[in-house]
Motif scaffolding. Structure first.
Motif, PDB file in Angstrom:
ATOM      1  N   LYS A 497      59.668  66.810  76.510  1.00 25.88           N
ATOM      2  CA  LYS A 497      61.016  66.952  75.914  1.00 25.88           C
ATOM      3  C   LYS A 497      61.790  65.164  77.136  1.00 25.88           C
ATOM      4  O   LYS A 497      62.367  64.337  76.217  1.00 25.88           O
ATOM      5  CB  LYS A 497      61.268  68.400  75.609  1.00 25.88           C
ATOM      6  CG  LYS A 497      62.176  68.209  74.287  1.00 25.88           C
ATOM      7  CD  LYS A 497      63.201  68.885  74.468  1.00 25.88           C
ATOM      8  CE  LYS A 497      64.390  68.912  73.832  1.00 25.88           C
ATOM      9  NZ  LYS A 497      65.159  70.079  73.335  1.00 25.88           N
ATOM     10  N   SER A 498      62.062  65.420  77.729  1.00 29.48           N
ATOM     11  CA  SER A 498      62.457  64.526  78.474  1.00 29.48           C
ATOM     12  C   SER A 498      62.301  63.057  78.525  1.00 29.48           C
ATOM     13  O   SER A 498      63.212  62.047  78.475  1.00 29.48           O
ATOM     14  CB  SER A 498      62.327  64.903  80.041  1.00 29.48           C
ATOM     15  OG  SER A 498      60.892  64.708  80.588  1.00 29.48           O
ATOM     16  N   PHE A 499      61.566  62.874  78.266  1.00 29.05           N
ATOM     17  CA  PHE A 499      60.594  61.799  78.032  1.00 29.05           C
ATOM     18  C   PHE A 499      61.015  60.971  76.440  1.00 29.05           C
ATOM     19  O   PHE A 499      61.753  60.111  76.633  1.00 29.05           O
ATOM     20  CB  PHE A 499      58.837  61.294  77.803  1.00 29.05           C
ATOM     21  CG  PHE A 499      58.863  60.326  78.056  1.00 29.05           C
ATOM     22  CD1 PHE A 499      58.602  59.079  79.346  1.00 29.05           C
ATOM     23  CD2 PHE A 499      58.304  59.456  76.705  1.00 29.05           C
ATOM     24  CE1 PHE A 499      58.010  57.961  78.908  1.00 29.05           C
ATOM     25  CE2 PHE A 499      57.628  58.159  76.572  1.00 29.05           C
ATOM     26  CZ  PHE A 499      57.982  57.074  77.865  1.00 29.05           C
ATOM     27  N   TYR A 500      61.561  61.633  75.984  1.00 31.64           N
ATOM     28  CA  TYR A 500      61.437  60.998  74.649  1.00 31.64           C
ATOM     29  C   TYR A 500      62.947  60.910  74.340  1.00 31.64           C
ATOM     30  O   TYR A 500      64.046  60.173  73.698  1.00 31.64           O
ATOM     31  CB  TYR A 500      61.348  61.554  73.431  1.00 31.64           C
ATOM     32  CG  TYR A 500      59.683  61.600  73.461  1.00 31.64           C
ATOM     33  CD1 TYR A 500      59.289  60.540  72.878  1.00 31.64           C
ATOM     34  CD2 TYR A 500      59.110  62.255  73.361  1.00 31.64           C
ATOM     35  CE1 TYR A 500      57.460  60.438  72.711  1.00 31.64           C
ATOM     36  CE2 TYR A 500      57.481  62.385  73.826  1.00 31.64           C
ATOM     37  CZ  TYR A 500      56.687  60.992  73.211  1.00 31.64           C
ATOM     38  OH  TYR A 500      55.545  60.941  72.694  1.00 31.64           O
ATOM     39  N   HIS A 505      67.682  58.253  74.324  1.00 32.97           N
ATOM     40  CA  HIS A 505      69.406  57.919  75.100  1.00 32.97           C
ATOM     41  C   HIS A 505      69.986  55.845  74.587  1.00 32.97           C
ATOM     42  O   HIS A 505      70.557  55.349  74.780  1.00 32.97           O
ATOM     43  CB  HIS A 505      69.265  58.117  76.396  1.00 32.97           C
ATOM     44  CG  HIS A 505      70.384  58.022  77.127  1.00 32.97           C
ATOM     45  ND1 HIS A 505      71.981  58.688  77.082  1.00 32.97           N
ATOM     46  CD2 HIS A 505      71.135  57.132  78.090  1.00 32.97           C
ATOM     47  CE1 HIS A 505      73.073  57.919  77.640  1.00 32.97           C
ATOM     48  NE2 HIS A 505      72.658  57.506  78.459  1.00 32.97           N
ATOM     49  N   ALA A 506      68.457  55.452  75.430  1.00 32.00           N
ATOM     50  CA  ALA A 506      68.631  53.939  76.156  1.00 32.00           C
ATOM     51  C   ALA A 506      68.373  53.232  73.826  1.00 32.00           C
ATOM     52  O   ALA A 506      68.902  51.894  74.515  1.00 32.00           O
ATOM     53  CB  ALA A 506      67.580  53.443  76.171  1.00 32.00           C
ATOM     54  N   LEU A 507      68.154  53.736  73.285  1.00 36.05           N
ATOM     55  CA  LEU A 507      68.122  53.352  71.997  1.00 36.05           C
ATOM     56  C   LEU A 507      69.659  52.891  71.635  1.00 36.05           C
ATOM     57  O   LEU A 507      70.121  51.801  70.704  1.00 36.05           O
ATOM     58  CB  LEU A 507      67.621  53.649  71.322  1.00 36.05           C
ATOM     59  CG  LEU A 507      65.799  53.347  71.089  1.00 36.05           C
ATOM     60  CD1 LEU A 507      64.927  54.057  70.539  1.00 36.05           C
ATOM     61  CD2 LEU A 507      65.034  51.997  71.001  1.00 36.05           C
TER      62      LEU A 507
END
Length: 999
Positions: A497-500, A505-507
């Motif tokens: 979950k932390s990866f997505y 957040h970057a998008l």
């Protein structure tokens, strides 16, 4: 056209007939050649079988004759000495000798009346050989020593036997009786049963009266009984003709089986041997080949006939198709037109004229340049000539000129063909004006979207709107599969979950994200992907779309993994290589130091691996290395513990062993034992079975010791080298003395070269004496007088010289020094009678110029050749025996004598021994020192003396250290001695003083 069809039909018929005649002729020739090869092969096989029977039976006969001669010699000697041999001693004498040949024959000793003196008293009066004609021949003819009977009933057991009788004499030379060896016919049955004769083969032995001695397989009929007189007509004819060997074909055999047989008359026994192979066995393969050839011929006939029929149908079909083609030409949609080599229009379809705006009839089109608007007349002729000459179909785009004056694009396909011998060009033109417009529109639309990178477009709610071909190719999803769905169908489940959360957040903050991700294809395959996502916003800053570009980086990842594998793993065994192993050794060493435990390193080196590579090839060597790797991995806790350093050398790293050094050593020893057991099991290399072994060096490390990884590896190598020296399939622990041993060995290796250059070697001489202690000569023994270490024994430097090749110059120095000493003795009448024995190594004897070197030493020093004795060992005779015999004969002609050293400790063929020009046999000191305690050693010494007497050779016993040993040797007929009892090896001056002092 119909006339052409008839001619073609006739040609097809003639071709089929000729091909079938040729095929049947070829098959007939091949079968005949195969038949002749089969006959030649079976003749060779039966000849070899008969020769094997000859060798086997003759070898047994020689053993019997040797034992009978030894008994006769013993009886003659004892009777000549005035001894009366009681029956019990005779029985013991027979029992001892039957221990040698009891599996072949029974031994008996009779008196002059034929009664068996070696039999128990209750049978002695009833058993004898008086009824045998051979016995009377020996008794009445003093010049006749031995007779071997044909098949007779045993006078002892009534069994059928062959009897070898040898005469022995009383002290006055009168007939004293015979020594007899009776061989049961059943013994020969056992010899024959080991032969591979096939289901219908036969092996038999008959005496010269054609009595059956033995037969295999047995025949349950009167002709197959032992003693039955018989034999085929062909065999009888060969025996009556008196020939020694022969081949014949027999049909009228006792069992009715036709065979090809080989016949041999034996020299040692009055018998003949016959080996035969059944015709049904050796002709089975040829008959099978004949049936296959007949089937092949029939199949060829059917195939050619069917092929001709199919070809004929094809010709008729082509004829009909040609007629249809002309009709279709006029109704084709493409502009069909046919040109000759000059570009003239010969024929065209109605659509062609319509394409150009001309009527089908009455048009003025004659040559291609009238309607081709793109090429000049010269270019058009070149295109047409090239198409005809190279016979190639060509599709290209050009432009045609319309009758109205404008031109338009066409796609033209040109096909060269030949009609009635005239080369033509068949052209099909298609108006592609509309297609060009569509292609241009598509090209403009797709340029911005289509690329090698996969593209995916979603709306603001992440519903997929569109993808390109690259996306479908990478993921396996077509557009219709994913429209309206969300991109999460591609997720692999490898990211949390932390990866997505970080991606979104970057998008949301930056408007884009790029990175590597693991996604899943439609078929379920998970693969690495380089993904870039961008956000599309409207003028109000609201997100309307997401555009993602993605690339499959599986190949790049595979390349990176392959590079890592090549850098750190062995390509053949897939084990860690030296580079990775040294890193792991460093880590293991640090770990045991930290935990205060011990680790162990095992270096495993295969024995005789180079021999396998040289004889079976590197493919077999690679197969062996793969299997060795698998077996070593199975012996250790985890695969990473095993590595391949290179060649046939492996290492096993054991960490986290016991903190107790003794227990750690036991654990390492257990792994070494398991590894040796595993590596000692048979290997399957393709179709062959191979048995190998290995040597293992072990060293412990850790628990406070300060060593580098390189030192640990070096210590294990030293231990492995010591294990190899100790013998194959062994293991050895490292101890601190090994580096010193290696250093000493290296110093000797280097010092030998300096010693040869500076003449540091000396000869010592050990006396050789007779019964009365008179010195007959000496053996020259080399010593190394080292300037610092003093006298070095040959046991320390000769093995090293044999390994580094210096044994040749060292042996040459010994020969010259010995010859100079002989020349000095020859000038002194008190010493001129002495002989000097010089040891010659196998490497010296193998030199092509060995004879020239010996003769040069004799000539230039002036030494008498008849006083030089060269001592050879049995190992020097193991190879190139014919060359050795030739060299010995050349030196023998000049007076040089030869002695065979250490006789009986190696392998000596009696056949070659009989041909060697020897003068002396030396009884090895191992037999001399053991003969007082070991009866076998005493018996061997006795047999060497007897063998030497029979061959006319002298005998010298070496290693004599006690008077009891000398007395025991004298009783057995040995009268020359060498050993510490008579003198140790000594300098020449001391030897001369000893000799002159005795005189």
């Amino acid at each position: 056209m119909r006339q052409n069809l008839k001619s073609l039909a006739l040609v097809l018929l003639v071709t089929v007939v000729v091909l079938n005649l040729f095929m049947f002729g070829l098959l007939s020739y091949t079968l005949n050649a195969s038949y002749q090869r089969t006959i030649d092969q079976v003749r060779t096989n039966v000849t070899n079988l008969a020769l094997m029977m000859d060798h086997s039976i003759t070898g047994a006969a020689r053993e019997i004759v040797l034992v009978v001669e030894e008994l006769q010699y013993y009886l003659d000697r004892e009777l000549a000495a005035g001894r009366q041999l009681p029956p019990e001693e005779l029985r013991q004498l027979v029992r001892d000798r039957e221990g040698w040949i009891g599996h072949i024959a029974r031994l008996h000793i009779s008196n002059a009346d034929g009664l068996v003196m070696s039999a128990p008293p209750e049978y002695r009066e009833r058993l004898g050989f008086a009824q045998l004609d051979a016995f009377h021949q020996l008794r009445e003819n003093p010049d006749l020593e031995q007779v071997i009977t044909q098949l007779v009933r045993s006078p002892i057991s009534e069994d059928w036997v062959l009897v070898c009788l040898r005469r022995y004499n009383l002290p006055d030379g009168q007939f004293g009786g015979v020594v007899a060896a009776a061989v049961d016919a059943s013994y020969f049955v056992g010899l024959l049963s080991d032969l591979d004769l096939g289901p219908h083969g036969i092996a038999l032995i008959r005496d010269l009266d054609r009595r059956l001695v033995a037969r295999h397989p047995p025949l349950d009929a009167p002709p197959g009984q032992t003693g039955a007189i018989g034999g085929s007509r062909e065999l009888t004819a060969l025996m009556d003709a008196g020939v020694a060997t022969g081949l014949f074909y027999s049909q009228g055999t006792a069992d009715g089986i036709p065979r090809t047989d080989a016949f041999r008359r034996l020299e040692q026994l009055p018998v003949v041997v016959v080996a035969g192979l059944g015709e049904a066995d050796y002709m089975a393969i040829w008959r099978h080949d004949r049936n296959k050839a007949m089937g092949l011929g029939l199949l060829f006939f059917l195939v050619t006939t069917l092929g001709a029929q199919l070809l004929w149908r094809q010709v008729r079909t082509s004829y009909r198709a040609n007629r249809r083609s002309r009709m279709l030409l006029q109704h084709a949609s493409d502009g069909i037109h046919i040109l000759d080599e000059e570009g003239r229009l010969l024929e065209a379809s109605n659509s062609f004229f319509q394409m150009l705006g001309y009527p089908p009839l009455g048009n003025t089109l004659r040559k291609v340049e009238q309607w081709d608007a793109l090429h000049t007349a010269e270019e058009l002729r070149t295109l047409i000539t090239g198409a005809v000459r190279y016979n190639r179909t060509n599709t290209f785009e050009t432009r045609f000129r319309h009758r109205g004056g404008h031109d338009f694009p066409v796609e033209l396909t040109s096909v060269p063909l030949e009609i009635d011998g005239q080369p033509l060009v068949f052209n099909a033109a298609r108006d592609i004006t509309e297609r060009k417009k569509v292609e241009e529109d598509l090209r403009i639309a797709a340029r911005a979207f289509e690329s090698q990178v996969g593209m995916l477009i979603t709306d603001a709610d992440l519903r997929i709107l569109r993808c390109n071909e690259a996306f479908s190719r990478i993921t396996g999803y077509q557009l219709q599969d994913i429209v309206g769905r969300k991109p999460n169908l591609l997720q692999s489940g490898r990211h949390g979950k932390s990866f997505y959360e970080a991606m979104w957040h970057a998008l949301n903050t930056q408007g884009s994200w790029q990175g590597e991700i693991w996604n899943k294809r439609k078929n379920g395959e998970v693969y690495p992907q380089l993904l870039s996502i961008g956000t599309v916003r409207n003028e109000a800053g609201e997100t309307t779309h997401y555009v993602a570009s993605l690339s499959d980086i599986s190949a790049r990842k595979a390349t990176e993994e392959q590079m890592r594998t090549l850098a750190f793993y062995d390509s053949l065994t897939k084990l860690p290589n030296r580079r990775l192993f040294l890193e792991r050794l460093e880590h293991a060493y640090a770990a045991v130091q930290r935990l205060h435990t011990f680790g162990a390193l095992l270096v495993v080196d295969l024995d005789n691996f180079k021999t396998l590579n040289d004889t079976e090839g590197h493919t077999a060597g690679d197969l062996l290395l793969e299997q060795v790797a698998n077996r070593l991995v199975a012996c250790v806790p985890h695969q990473e513990a095993v590595a391949r350093l290179g060649g046939d050398e492996f290492v096993v790293l054991l960490d986290n062993l016991s903190a107790d050094q003794v227990e750690a050593a036991r654990q390492a020893e257990k792994v070494a034992q398991d590894a040796l057991a595993a590596l000692g099991r048979p290997y399957q290399l393709d179709q062959a079975e191979y048995r190998g072994s290995a040597s293992i060096g072990i060293t412990l490390f850790g628990s406070g010791e300060s060593q580098s990884a390189a030192e640990v590896l070096r210590n294990a190598h030293l231990a492995m080298s010591q294990a190899k020296i100790s013998g194959s399939s062994g293991w050895c622990f490292f101890d601190t003395s090994m580096p010193e041993q290696v250093r000493e060995r290296s110093e000797i290796d280097a010092g030998l070269r300096i010693a040869l250059e500076q003449d540091q070697f000396v000869l010592h001489y050990q006396p050789q004496v007779d019964d009365d202690g008179r010195i007959l000569g000496a053996e020259a023994l080399v010593r190394w007088l080292h300037p610092q270490q003093g006298m070095i024994s040959p046991g320390r430097f000769v093995p090293i010289a044999e390994q580094n090749g210096l044994i040749l110059p060292l042996g040459n120095w010994v020969l010259w020094a010995a010859c100079r000493q002989l020349a000095h003795w020859a000038d002194d009448p008190r010493l001129a009678h002495l002989t000097l024995a010089v040891n010659v190594s196998a490497n010296q004897l193998a030199q092509a110029d060995f004879v020239d070197r010996v003769l040069a030493a004799l000539t230039e020093t002036g030494a008498p050749a008849k006083r030089l004795k060269l001592e050879l060992t049995e190992s020097a005779l193991a190879q190139e025996i014919e060359s050795v015999i030739d060299k010995m004969n050349q030196l023998k002609e000049h007076g040089v004598s030869f002695s065979l050293d250490d006789f009986g400790t190696g392998y000596s063929s009696l056949n070659y021994l009989n041909r060697l020009p020897l003068d002396q046999l030396k009884i090895d000191q191992s037999f001399v020192q053991g003969m007082l305690q070991d009866t076998n050693s005493a018996e061997i010494a006795q047999m060497i003396v007897l063998l030497a007497e029979r061959m006319g050779l002298s005998v010298l016993a070496e290693g004599v250290e006690t008077p009891d040993q000398q007395v025991a040797l004298q009783k057995r007929g040995c009268h020359q001695f060498q050993g510490y009892l008579f003198g140790r090896p000594m300098p020449a001056e001391e030897f001369e003083r000893m000799l002159l002092g005795r005189d």
